[in-house]
Design a protein around this motif. Structure first.
Motif, PDB file in Angstrom:
ATOM      1  N   LEU A   1       0.801  -1.218   0.000  1.00  0.00           N
ATOM      2  CA  LEU A   1       0.000   0.000   0.000  1.00  0.00           C
ATOM      3  C   LEU A   1       0.837   1.273   0.000  1.00  0.00           C
ATOM      4  O   LEU A   1       0.303   2.352  -0.245  1.00  0.00           O
TER       5      LEU A   1
ATOM      6  N   SER B   1     -13.901  -0.496   8.892  1.00  0.00           N
ATOM      7  CA  SER B   1     -13.439   0.498   9.852  1.00  0.00           C
ATOM      8  C   SER B   1     -13.675  -0.022  11.268  1.00  0.00           C
ATOM      9  O   SER B   1     -13.830  -1.221  11.476  1.00  0.00           O
TER      10      SER B   1
ATOM     11  N   SER C   1      -5.181  -3.969   7.712  1.00  0.00           N
ATOM     12  CA  SER C   1      -4.966  -3.172   8.918  1.00  0.00           C
ATOM     13  C   SER C   1      -3.562  -3.401   9.436  1.00  0.00           C
ATOM     14  O   SER C   1      -3.039  -4.516   9.399  1.00  0.00           O
TER      15      SER C   1
ATOM     16  N   LYS D   1      -8.555   5.564  11.048  1.00  0.00           N
ATOM     17  CA  LYS D   1      -9.758   5.018  10.429  1.00  0.00           C
ATOM     18  C   LYS D   1     -10.703   6.138   9.992  1.00  0.00           C
ATOM     19  O   LYS D   1     -11.362   6.039   8.950  1.00  0.00           O
TER      20      LYS D   1
ATOM     21  N   ASP E   1      -3.637   1.899   7.649  1.00  0.00           N
ATOM     22  CA  ASP E   1      -5.043   2.240   7.851  1.00  0.00           C
ATOM     23  C   ASP E   1      -5.390   3.662   7.431  1.00  0.00           C
ATOM     24  O   ASP E   1      -6.550   3.942   7.129  1.00  0.00           O
ATOM     25  N   ARG E   2      -4.401   4.547   7.400  1.00  0.00           N
ATOM     26  CA  ARG E   2      -4.656   5.925   6.959  1.00  0.00           C
ATOM     27  C   ARG E   2      -4.074   6.168   5.569  1.00  0.00           C
ATOM     28  O   ARG E   2      -4.809   6.219   4.573  1.00  0.00           O
TER      29      ARG E   2
ATOM     30  N   MET F   1     -15.195   0.001   2.926  1.00  0.00           N
ATOM     31  CA  MET F   1     -14.113   0.258   3.867  1.00  0.00           C
ATOM     32  C   MET F   1     -14.429  -0.382   5.204  1.00  0.00           C
ATOM     33  O   MET F   1     -15.421  -0.033   5.856  1.00  0.00           O
TER      34      MET F   1
ATOM     35  N   ALA G   1      -4.823   3.410   2.926  1.00  0.00           N
ATOM     36  CA  ALA G   1      -6.236   3.415   2.539  1.00  0.00           C
ATOM     37  C   ALA G   1      -6.529   4.586   1.604  1.00  0.00           C
ATOM     38  O   ALA G   1      -7.205   4.423   0.576  1.00  0.00           O
TER      39      ALA G   1
ATOM     40  N   VAL H   1      -7.830   4.227  -2.254  1.00  0.00           N
ATOM     41  CA  VAL H   1      -9.102   4.838  -2.650  1.00  0.00           C
ATOM     42  C   VAL H   1      -8.897   5.813  -3.805  1.00  0.00           C
ATOM     43  O   VAL H   1      -9.680   5.832  -4.766  1.00  0.00           O
TER      44      VAL H   1
ATOM     45  N   ALA I   1      -9.547   7.441   6.709  1.00  0.00           N
ATOM     46  CA  ALA I   1      -9.898   6.508   5.634  1.00  0.00           C
ATOM     47  C   ALA I   1     -11.374   6.629   5.273  1.00  0.00           C
ATOM     48  O   ALA I   1     -11.745   6.606   4.093  1.00  0.00           O
TER      49      ALA I   1
ATOM     50  N   PHE J   1     -11.578  -2.794   1.342  1.00  0.00           N
ATOM     51  CA  PHE J   1     -10.349  -2.517   2.071  1.00  0.00           C
ATOM     52  C   PHE J   1     -10.440  -3.218   3.427  1.00  0.00           C
ATOM     53  O   PHE J   1     -11.113  -2.741   4.343  1.00  0.00           O
TER      54      PHE J   1
ATOM     55  N   CYS K   1      -0.833   0.078  -6.034  1.00  0.00           N
ATOM     56  CA  CYS K   1      -2.259   0.377  -5.851  1.00  0.00           C
ATOM     57  C   CYS K   1      -2.970   0.490  -7.201  1.00  0.00           C
ATOM     58  O   CYS K   1      -4.075  -0.029  -7.376  1.00  0.00           O
TER      59      CYS K   1
END
Length: 295
Positions: A52, A109, A73, A125, A86-87, A107, A90, A94, A128, A70, A58
Motif C-alpha cells: 500500500l 473500519s 490493517s 480510520k 489504515d490511513r 471500507m 487506505a 481509494v 480513511a 479494504f 495500488c
C-alpha cells in the motif's frame, strides 16, 4: 472483478471464499509477508503481491475492478504501522480506485473512528472513512468492534504453555465484539445490496466483558486460571513501550480505551435490518478455536 485489499489477513481469509462462492472473480492484494497467499489457482481468485505504500502497486491492484474491499490493517501486526496502512495506505488505494473508474468501495473500519478519537488508530480510520465518502464512488463503511476470534487467540495464547487465560485490565468493562465471519458476511452483502450504499453501519456480534470471555474459555477447557494485566500496567506500557515496541504500546492504549467502556455499542438495530445474516457469538467461536477438554 472484486479487489480485496488485505486478502491474506484474518478478515480477508474469511471474505475471499465467500466472494468466490457467490460467483465473483476476486483479486487479492497483500504483501504476503505475515500470511502466505492461499492456493487459489482453480477457484477464480487472483493473488497480487503489492504494498500500500506504492502508488504503482495500488494502481495495478484496482485495474479492471468494479469494486474494492479494504480489509487491511496495520494495528495487530508487529512491525506494521496503522498510519501507513489504515490511513495513508487506505487513502492511496481509494484515490487509485477512483482514478481507475472503480464503481464501489467498502471500507472496513472500527467503532469509535473519529478525527479526535481517543487512540491514534481511530483517527487513522476516520481519515480513511473521509477518503471514501468524498471519492465520488459508491461506498459503504462497516464499523466493527474488536474481532472476537482475534481476541480469543490473544487471550488463550498462554493457555497451553502456562495454563493461563490473559485478561487486559479489570475485565469488567463491556466490549462489543464482532466475529470475523459476521464482518465478512456484511462486506459480501454490501457488494450487491443498495440498502448498504453510501452509509456507515455499526456491525457487532455480541457484547461481553473480558472476564466473561475468560470464564467461558476456562469452563470449556476445564482447567487453568486468569492472568491479569492490571490497568496501571497498561497505562505504563502505553508510554514506556513506544520507543522499543510500538505494537505493545498501541495494544496497551487500546486496552485503556476498552477500560473506559466506550468500546460497547448498540448493535441490535443494524442486525434487525439484515436478519438473514446469522450472528456468530462466543459459543460458536469457542467451538472453532478452543479445543474442549476430553474425558
Amino acid at each position: 472483478m472484486i479487489l480485496v485489499v488485505g486478502g491474506t489477513g484474518r478478515l480477508g481469509r474469511a471474505l475471499v471464499p465467500m466472494l468466490a462462492g457467490a460467483g465473483h472473480q476476486v483479486r487479492i492484494m497483500a504483501r504476503g509477508d505475515s500470511q502466505p497467499f492461499p492456493d487459489t489457482a482453480s477457484d477464480g481468485v487472483e493473488p497480487l503481491r503489492g504494498d500500500l505504500v506504492s502508488e504503482a502497486d495500488c494502481r495495478k491492484a484496482v485495474a479492471g475492478c468494479t469494486a474494492a474491499v479494504f480489509a487491511a490493517s496495520g494495528f495487530g501486526i508487529k512491525g506494521s504501522d496503522p498510519r501507513a496502512v489504515d490511513r495513508d495506505g487506505a487513502i492511496r488505494l481509494v484515490r487509485a480506485a477512483a482514478e481507475a473508474g472503480v464503481e464501489q468501495v467498502i471500507m472496513m473500519s472500527m467503532h469509535g473512528a473519529a478525527p479526535d478519537g481517543p487512540i491514534d488508530f481511530l483517527c487513522c480510520k476516520a481519515a480513511a472513512e473521509e477518503s471514501v465518502g468524498t471519492s465520488g464512488m459508491a461506498w459503504t463503511v462497516i464499523r466493527i468492534g474488536p474481532l472476537l476470534e482475534q481476541r480469543l487467540e490473544l487471550m488463550t495464547a498462554p493457555l497451553e504453555p502456562k495454563g493461563k487465560v490473559l485478561v487486559f485490565g479489570s475485565g469488567t468493562a463491556s466490549v462489543t465484539y464482532t466475529s470475523v465471519r459476521d464482518a465478512a458476511a456484511l462486506a459480501l452483502r454490501a457488494i450487491t445490496d443498495p440498502a448498504l450504499r453510501n452509509r456507515v453501519i455499526e456491525w457487532g456480534s455480541q457484547t461481553l466483558t473480558a472476564n466473561e470471555v475468560a470464564q467461558a474459555v476456562l469452563a470449556r477447557v476445564g482447567h487453568g486460571a486468569v492472568q491479569r494485566i492490571p490497568p496501571a500496567a497498561e497505562r505504563l506500557l502505553s508510554v514506556v513501550a513506544r520507543p522499543f515496541s510500538p505494537f505493545l504500546a498501541r495494544v496497551s492504549q487500546a486496552g485503556i480505551w476498552e477500560e473506559s467502556g466506550a468500546v460497547a455499542f448498540e448493535w441490535a438495530p443494524a442486525r434487525a435490518e439484515f436478519p438473514d445474516i446469522p450472528v456468530t457469538g462466543l459459543s460458536q467461536a469457542l467451538g472453532t478455536l478452543v479445543p474442549k477438554e476430553s474425558g
